[in-house]
Design a protein around this motif. Structure first.
Motif, PDB file in Angstrom:
ATOM      1  N   LEU A 100       0.822  -1.216   0.000  1.00  0.00           N
ATOM      2  CA  LEU A 100       0.000   0.000   0.000  1.00  0.00           C
ATOM      3  C   LEU A 100       0.852   1.260   0.000  1.00  0.00           C
ATOM      4  O   LEU A 100       0.321   2.375   0.049  1.00  0.00           O
ATOM      5  CB  LEU A 100      -0.920   0.014   1.232  1.00  0.00           C
ATOM      6  CG  LEU A 100      -1.833  -1.201   1.442  1.00  0.00           C
ATOM      7  CD1 LEU A 100      -2.636  -1.030   2.724  1.00  0.00           C
ATOM      8  CD2 LEU A 100      -2.766  -1.387   0.253  1.00  0.00           C
ATOM      9  N   ILE A 101       2.160   1.088  -0.047  1.00  0.00           N
ATOM     10  CA  ILE A 101       3.097   2.221  -0.008  1.00  0.00           C
ATOM     11  C   ILE A 101       3.775   2.341  -1.359  1.00  0.00           C
ATOM     12  O   ILE A 101       4.277   1.344  -1.914  1.00  0.00           O
ATOM     13  CB  ILE A 101       4.148   2.018   1.101  1.00  0.00           C
ATOM     14  CG1 ILE A 101       3.456   1.863   2.470  1.00  0.00           C
ATOM     15  CG2 ILE A 101       5.135   3.171   1.132  1.00  0.00           C
ATOM     16  CD1 ILE A 101       4.391   1.531   3.607  1.00  0.00           C
ATOM     17  N   TRP A 107       1.564   6.797   1.161  1.00  0.00           N
ATOM     18  CA  TRP A 107       0.461   5.863   0.942  1.00  0.00           C
ATOM     19  C   TRP A 107      -0.027   5.956  -0.495  1.00  0.00           C
ATOM     20  O   TRP A 107      -0.151   7.050  -1.049  1.00  0.00           O
ATOM     21  CB  TRP A 107      -0.700   6.160   1.890  1.00  0.00           C
ATOM     22  CG  TRP A 107      -0.413   5.878   3.329  1.00  0.00           C
ATOM     23  CD1 TRP A 107      -0.337   6.788   4.348  1.00  0.00           C
ATOM     24  CD2 TRP A 107      -0.159   4.599   3.918  1.00  0.00           C
ATOM     25  NE1 TRP A 107      -0.049   6.168   5.533  1.00  0.00           N
ATOM     26  CE2 TRP A 107       0.066   4.808   5.304  1.00  0.00           C
ATOM     27  CE3 TRP A 107      -0.086   3.302   3.426  1.00  0.00           C
ATOM     28  CZ2 TRP A 107       0.353   3.785   6.181  1.00  0.00           C
ATOM     29  CZ3 TRP A 107       0.194   2.269   4.306  1.00  0.00           C
ATOM     30  CH2 TRP A 107       0.410   2.506   5.659  1.00  0.00           C
ATOM     31  N   GLU A 109      -2.738   6.242  -2.504  1.00  0.00           N
ATOM     32  CA  GLU A 109      -4.116   6.629  -2.241  1.00  0.00           C
ATOM     33  C   GLU A 109      -5.102   5.916  -3.166  1.00  0.00           C
ATOM     34  O   GLU A 109      -6.183   5.502  -2.731  1.00  0.00           O
ATOM     35  CB  GLU A 109      -4.267   8.148  -2.394  1.00  0.00           C
ATOM     36  CG  GLU A 109      -5.623   8.668  -1.969  1.00  0.00           C
ATOM     37  CD  GLU A 109      -5.666  10.186  -1.896  1.00  0.00           C
ATOM     38  OE1 GLU A 109      -6.778  10.732  -1.805  1.00  0.00           O
ATOM     39  OE2 GLU A 109      -4.584  10.803  -1.918  1.00  0.00           O
ATOM     40  N   ILE A 112      -5.608   2.285  -2.007  1.00  0.00           N
ATOM     41  CA  ILE A 112      -6.306   2.232  -0.724  1.00  0.00           C
ATOM     42  C   ILE A 112      -7.786   2.545  -0.879  1.00  0.00           C
ATOM     43  O   ILE A 112      -8.642   1.822  -0.350  1.00  0.00           O
ATOM     44  CB  ILE A 112      -5.645   3.199   0.274  1.00  0.00           C
ATOM     45  CG1 ILE A 112      -4.238   2.704   0.629  1.00  0.00           C
ATOM     46  CG2 ILE A 112      -6.492   3.347   1.536  1.00  0.00           C
ATOM     47  CD1 ILE A 112      -3.426   3.676   1.443  1.00  0.00           C
ATOM     48  N   ILE A 124      -6.323   4.656   7.275  1.00  0.00           N
ATOM     49  CA  ILE A 124      -5.025   4.234   6.732  1.00  0.00           C
ATOM     50  C   ILE A 124      -4.230   5.439   6.268  1.00  0.00           C
ATOM     51  O   ILE A 124      -3.032   5.573   6.557  1.00  0.00           O
ATOM     52  CB  ILE A 124      -5.228   3.239   5.568  1.00  0.00           C
ATOM     53  CG1 ILE A 124      -5.816   1.926   6.080  1.00  0.00           C
ATOM     54  CG2 ILE A 124      -3.904   2.982   4.844  1.00  0.00           C
ATOM     55  CD1 ILE A 124      -6.154   0.937   4.991  1.00  0.00           C
ATOM     56  N   LEU A 125      -4.885   6.348   5.544  1.00  0.00           N
ATOM     57  CA  LEU A 125      -4.193   7.527   5.019  1.00  0.00           C
ATOM     58  C   LEU A 125      -3.711   8.462   6.132  1.00  0.00           C
ATOM     59  O   LEU A 125      -2.787   9.252   5.926  1.00  0.00           O
ATOM     60  CB  LEU A 125      -5.120   8.287   4.058  1.00  0.00           C
ATOM     61  CG  LEU A 125      -5.494   7.532   2.768  1.00  0.00           C
ATOM     62  CD1 LEU A 125      -6.538   8.301   1.981  1.00  0.00           C
ATOM     63  CD2 LEU A 125      -4.248   7.291   1.911  1.00  0.00           C
TER      64      LEU A 125
END
Length: 286
Positions: A100-101, A107, A109, A112, A124-125
């Motif tokens: 997710l990175i 992140w 986006e 996600i 998460i963000l």
């Protein structure tokens, strides 16, 4: 203290005790994922019991993200593991947080927002990405280090659920207050307490653990020996309850649960001298 030892094994990977247990019980896994195994020691089994408390306060701080599973591990602050609120991810290839990175250590986006519910995606963000490796922290302390005090609080609530979630037998405060205030031998009070919690070693319970033990009452040989049958319903015991001055209690003997009968006995005493004597006598006769 067991949870504290588990914390040390999980976080101090270079310690001798951590290396010892890893080589013996979780060579290809981690302490948090380790299983009991075969012929495991009493100490190891105890540590796994302490781990139940530890798991309720852990939080992963994200660094590289290659050590933290997206669904199973707790890594979002003030939130349960994602798997408890979202069973699956549309992109089944996503398993580790590092997926997710992006390359800029930010992140991703788009990934996600397209794979998680809006509330989870927002959390998460908002999660900070640190430099270095992923690290395990204790969410209940500002320092991030496990403490026995906060561990005890978790353990207390784990073993002492809210009153409204307890069985009815535990909610009758008047019954328990009356029991512990009786003027009789402490062993009699403890016996009644065990009987109310269905904790006596009657044949009905023993048969469930040891099938070679018959579950039939050894006195009347007519019915299964439960706590209620042993102390009240068996015709030999019932003969005792037919005698004065406790014969008036016979009207409540139809219940299948001992604690309901005992609650009736307590509530019928009306805090009178004779009523209290009857409660004590009933306890002694049991």
């Amino acid at each position: 203290m067991l949870a504290k030892q588990g914390w040390r094994i999980a976080t101090k990977l270079d310690s001798l005790v951590s290396k010892l247990y890893k080589g013996r019980y979780f060579r290809y896994s981690t302490f948090l994922k380790a299983e009991t195994g075969h012929n495991s020691s009493w100490a190891w089994r105890s540590l796994l019991e302490g781990r139940k408390v530890l798991e309720k306060g852990l939080l992963w701080k994200i660094g590289r993200g290659n050590s933290v599973r997206i669904l199973e591990d707790p890594w979002i602050k003030n939130s349960l593991p994602i798997a408890t609120v979202q069973n699956q991810i549309p992109n089944t290839q996503l398993e580790w947080v590092n997926q997710l990175i992006n390359n800029n250590r930010q992140w991703d986006e788009h990934t996600i927002t397209t794979n998680f519910d809006p509330d989870i995606a927002t959390r998460i963000l908002q999660t900070e990405i640190e430099e270095g490796e992923d690290r395990l922290t204790w969410a209940r302390e500002a320092s991030g280090t496990y403490s026995v005090a906060t561990g005890y609080k978790i353990a207390y609530h784990f073993f002492h659920p809210p009153m409204e979630q307890l069985p009815k037998v535990c909610r009758d405060k008047k019954m328990w207050k009356a029991l512990w205030s009786l003027r009789c031998a402490p062993k009699i009070k403890v016996f009644i307490w065990n009987a109310c919690h269905d904790g006596l070693a009657v044949r009905g319970r023993l048969n469930k653990r040891f099938h070679n033990i018959p579950n039939v009452c050894p006195r009347c040989e007519e019915a299964e020996e439960s706590v209620n049958h042993c102390l009240i319903q068996c015709h030999l015991a019932n003969q005792t309850w037919q005698l004065p001055p406790v014969n008036h209690l016979i009207q409540a003997l139809e219940t299948q649960m001992f604690w309901k009968w005992w609650s009736h006995v307590v509530h019928q005493s009306n805090h009178t001298t004779q009523g209290t004597k009857n409660v004590v006598l009933a306890a002694v006769l049991c």
